[in-house]
Design a protein around this motif. Structure first.
Motif, PDB file in Angstrom:
ATOM      1  N   ASP A  32       1.263  12.846  -3.990  1.00  0.00           N
ATOM      2  CA  ASP A  32       0.539  11.600  -3.726  1.00  0.00           C
ATOM      3  C   ASP A  32      -0.652  11.537  -4.680  1.00  0.00           C
ATOM      4  OD1 ASP A  32      -1.059   9.553  -2.765  1.00  0.00           O
ATOM      5  OD2 ASP A  32      -0.933  10.172  -0.664  1.00  0.00           O
ATOM      6  N   TYR A  89      -0.071  11.059   6.747  1.00  0.00           N
ATOM      7  CA  TYR A  89       1.145  11.877   6.676  1.00  0.00           C
ATOM      8  C   TYR A  89       1.603  12.242   8.095  1.00  0.00           C
ATOM      9  CZ  TYR A  89      -0.523  12.639   1.854  1.00  0.00           C
ATOM     10  OH  TYR A  89      -0.990  12.476   0.579  1.00  0.00           O
ATOM     11  N   GLY A  99       0.849  -1.188   0.000  1.00  0.00           N
ATOM     12  CA  GLY A  99       0.000   0.000   0.000  1.00  0.00           C
ATOM     13  C   GLY A  99       0.882   1.235   0.000  1.00  0.00           C
ATOM     14  N   THR A 119      -1.048   4.399  -5.916  1.00  0.00           N
ATOM     15  CA  THR A 119      -1.527   3.149  -5.343  1.00  0.00           C
ATOM     16  C   THR A 119      -2.532   2.538  -6.314  1.00  0.00           C
ATOM     17  OG1 THR A 119      -2.809   2.190  -3.518  1.00  0.00           O
ATOM     18  CG2 THR A 119      -3.308   4.459  -4.083  1.00  0.00           C
ATOM     19  N   ARG A 144      -3.228  -4.473  -1.481  1.00  0.00           N
ATOM     20  CA  ARG A 144      -2.232  -3.620  -0.829  1.00  0.00           C
ATOM     21  C   ARG A 144      -0.988  -3.450  -1.696  1.00  0.00           C
ATOM     22  NH1 ARG A 144      -4.202  -0.782   0.789  1.00  0.00           N
ATOM     23  NH2 ARG A 144      -2.789  -0.017   2.383  1.00  0.00           N
ATOM     24  N   LEU A 145      -1.061  -2.553  -2.654  1.00  0.00           N
ATOM     25  CA  LEU A 145       0.103  -2.284  -3.495  1.00  0.00           C
ATOM     26  C   LEU A 145       0.180  -0.800  -3.839  1.00  0.00           C
ATOM     27  CD1 LEU A 145       2.506  -3.561  -5.132  1.00  0.00           C
ATOM     28  CD2 LEU A 145       0.984  -3.431  -7.118  1.00  0.00           C
ATOM     29  N   ASN A 177      -7.149  14.459  -0.359  1.00  0.00           N
ATOM     30  CA  ASN A 177      -8.091  13.753   0.483  1.00  0.00           C
ATOM     31  C   ASN A 177      -8.035  14.451   1.848  1.00  0.00           C
ATOM     32  OD1 ASN A 177      -9.538  11.939   2.022  1.00  0.00           O
ATOM     33  ND2 ASN A 177      -8.035  10.278   1.896  1.00  0.00           N
ATOM     34  N   PHE A 189      -4.439  13.918   4.011  1.00  0.00           N
ATOM     35  CA  PHE A 189      -4.463  12.501   4.373  1.00  0.00           C
ATOM     36  C   PHE A 189      -3.821  12.309   5.751  1.00  0.00           C
ATOM     37  CE2 PHE A 189      -2.696   8.074   3.340  1.00  0.00           C
ATOM     38  CZ  PHE A 189      -3.890   7.449   3.646  1.00  0.00           C
ATOM     39  N   SER A 224      -5.030   0.982  -5.002  1.00  0.00           N
ATOM     40  CA  SER A 224      -6.186   0.804  -4.106  1.00  0.00           C
ATOM     41  C   SER A 224      -7.457   1.434  -4.654  1.00  0.00           C
ATOM     42  CB  SER A 224      -5.897   1.411  -2.738  1.00  0.00           C
ATOM     43  OG  SER A 224      -4.903   0.673  -2.065  1.00  0.00           O
ATOM     44  N   LYS A 225      -7.388   2.695  -5.054  1.00  0.00           N
ATOM     45  CA  LYS A 225      -8.604   3.405  -5.436  1.00  0.00           C
ATOM     46  C   LYS A 225      -9.045   2.989  -6.839  1.00  0.00           C
ATOM     47  CE  LYS A 225      -7.960   5.056  -1.407  1.00  0.00           C
ATOM     48  NZ  LYS A 225      -7.020   6.009  -0.954  1.00  0.00           N
TER      49      LYS A 225
HETATM   50  C1  LIG Z   1      -6.248   6.069   0.220  1.00  0.00           C
HETATM   51  C2  LIG Z   1      -5.055   6.940   0.192  1.00  0.00           C
HETATM   52  C3  LIG Z   1      -3.766   6.404   0.297  1.00  0.00           C
HETATM   53  C4  LIG Z   1      -3.530   4.992   0.784  1.00  0.00           C
HETATM   54  O1  LIG Z   1      -3.401   4.121  -0.190  1.00  0.00           O
HETATM   55  P1  LIG Z   1      -3.032   2.603   0.100  1.00  0.00           P
HETATM   56  O2  LIG Z   1      -2.225   2.261  -1.084  1.00  0.00           O
HETATM   57  O3  LIG Z   1      -4.341   1.893   0.164  1.00  0.00           O
HETATM   58  O4  LIG Z   1      -2.255   2.492   1.377  1.00  0.00           O
HETATM   59  C5  LIG Z   1      -2.681   7.237   0.128  1.00  0.00           C
HETATM   60  N1  LIG Z   1      -2.850   8.553  -0.069  1.00  0.00           N
HETATM   61  C6  LIG Z   1      -4.067   9.106  -0.126  1.00  0.00           C
HETATM   62  C7  LIG Z   1      -4.200  10.569  -0.332  1.00  0.00           C
HETATM   63  C8  LIG Z   1      -5.202   8.321   0.014  1.00  0.00           C
HETATM   64  O5  LIG Z   1      -6.410   8.883   0.012  1.00  0.00           O
END
Ligand SMILES: *Cc1c(COP(=O)(O)O)cnc(C)c1O
Length: 364
Positions: free
Chosen positions: A195, A122, A91, A221, A231-232, A168, A119, A223-224
């Motif tokens: 990010d 940080y 992640g 990432t 988790r990458l 975020n 976020f 993830s989204k």
């Molecule tokens: C969701 C998010 C992440 C975390 O991402 P992972 O790869 O799931 O750990 C990182 N930065 C921001 C701004 C996010 O919203």
């Protein structure tokens, strides 16, 4: 004091003892619009293929620590510039920790800086690595306060500046020129970490600008995009810098199942990209519908979530919960977010369930 209290007090750092754990709401039975997940899974035929690939993975072996196949696929498919490589994280949360660990120093307190609200990891990762954290408030319209950022950079000389692009929990993209001004202000002593967790929804990136700035780090990432469960995260920067960060990374931090699943997903990237396109369209529809409700302020979004301000966020949140819809109440995070809720964009069906519940909560 019991023996375990004595043990904890003499071993665990006081700031860790004082910290609250990272709270994740229990969402079972709810329409889950709180965590920016992609609501779509892979189509069934791809899931069957993936199952076969995963069944063949040698679970008895350590991963091949170079991760060269997966890295090459990321470089080829995700716009990493020629001559640039990536490092992988469990992640991008882990990549944030790696950055902090690599920059924290014993001899002088190193500082990390970020606009706030942003976020939460940080601040947490910075603190746990033993760095000082400086948050520079956003303006009331949620844009970057560039003069305040530049002043804080001149004063604190941060080793790291985190810029969530888009941000975020606010959803907006900071002005590209402002980010460039920050990168330039850090020249020679600080890293600007852009990010791009929401890049599939923003379609704006600094990745291709890496060759312009030696102190630029671009973090992303999957993830989204639809793979939050594996988790990458990945990060690119100047090769010399990347080599230093890679020393801090645990050698086998990406497990073999994640590695194979990610390689497979990247071979079918068009499926995930189409889901992202559908979510961008749904975002537009949901924003328009929300904007039609009296008393609701809708902020611009380049992400897969929407920030809104309502007359009473706690009341709206509770009423949504009672209708089994879970959103994120961000109203207490920062004064600029008073009465704000953050809603993840989902399928048209879930979005309209949310809208009905939300409209009812506002009418009552
Ligand atoms: C969701 C998010 C992440 C975390 O991402 P992972 O790869 O799931 O750990 C990182 N930065 C921001 C701004 C996010 O919203």
């Amino acid at each position: 004091m019991s023996a375990i209290d004595t043990l904890i007090n003499s071993t665990i750092r006081s700031d860790v003892r004082a910290a609250a754990g990272y709270h994740v709401a229990d969402a079972s039975g709810f329409i889950k619009l709180d965590a920016m997940e992609n609501p779509y899974q892979l189509p069934h035929h791809l899931r069957d293929d993936l199952a076969q690939r995963l069944a063949d993975v040698a679970l008895n072996r350590y991963p091949v620590a170079s991760y060269s196949t997966l890295k090459q696929r990321i470089v080829d498919k995700l716009g990493v510039p020629a001559g640039y490589d990536v490092i992988l994280g469990n992640g991008s949360d882990e990549l944030i920790s790696i950055l902090c660990m690599a920059c924290a120093t014993q001899d002088r307190r190193a500082t990390a800086l970020a606009p706030t609200p942003s976020f939460v990891m940080y601040q947490r990762s910075t603190q746990f690595a033993g760095m000082d954290y400086v948050g520079v408030p956003l303006k009331a319209d949620l844009t970057l306060d560039l003069p305040a950022m530049l002043d804080a950079i001149a004063q604190h000389k941060p080793s790291l500046v985190f810029l969530s692009y888009p941000n975020n929990p606010t959803g907006n993209l900071f002005a590209e020129d402002d980010i460039v001004a920050i990168i330039k202000a850090l020249d020679g002593f600080g890293l600007a970490v852009v990010d791009e967790a929401y890049e599939p929804f923003a379609q704006q990136t600094f990745m291709h600008r890496l060759p312009e700035f030696e102190n630029l780090v671009v973090m992303r990432t999957v993830s989204k995009l639809g793979l939050a469960g594996i988790r990458l995260g990945y990060l690119s920067a100047a090769p010399r810098l990347l080599a230093e960060l890679d020393k801090v990374r645990p050698p086998y931090n990406i497990n073999v199942l994640t590695q194979v699943a990610a390689e497979f997903a990247l071979d079918h990237l068009e499926v995930l990209n189409q889901q992202a396109a559908d979510l961008r369209a749904a975002r537009g529809d949901l924003m328009a519908a929300l904007a039609r409700l009296p008393g609701v302020e809708v902020f611009p979004s380049a992400a897969n979530f929407i920030l809104i301000r309502v007359p009473n966020s706690d009341d709206a949140y509770a009423k949504l919960l009672s209708r089994k819809v879970l959103v994120k109440n961000v109203s207490k995070m920062h004064s600029v977010l008073t009465n704000c809720l953050r809603i993840t964009v989902s399928t048209p069906e879930e979005n309209s369930t949310f809208l009905d519940a939300f409209a009812a909560s506002q009418a009552a």
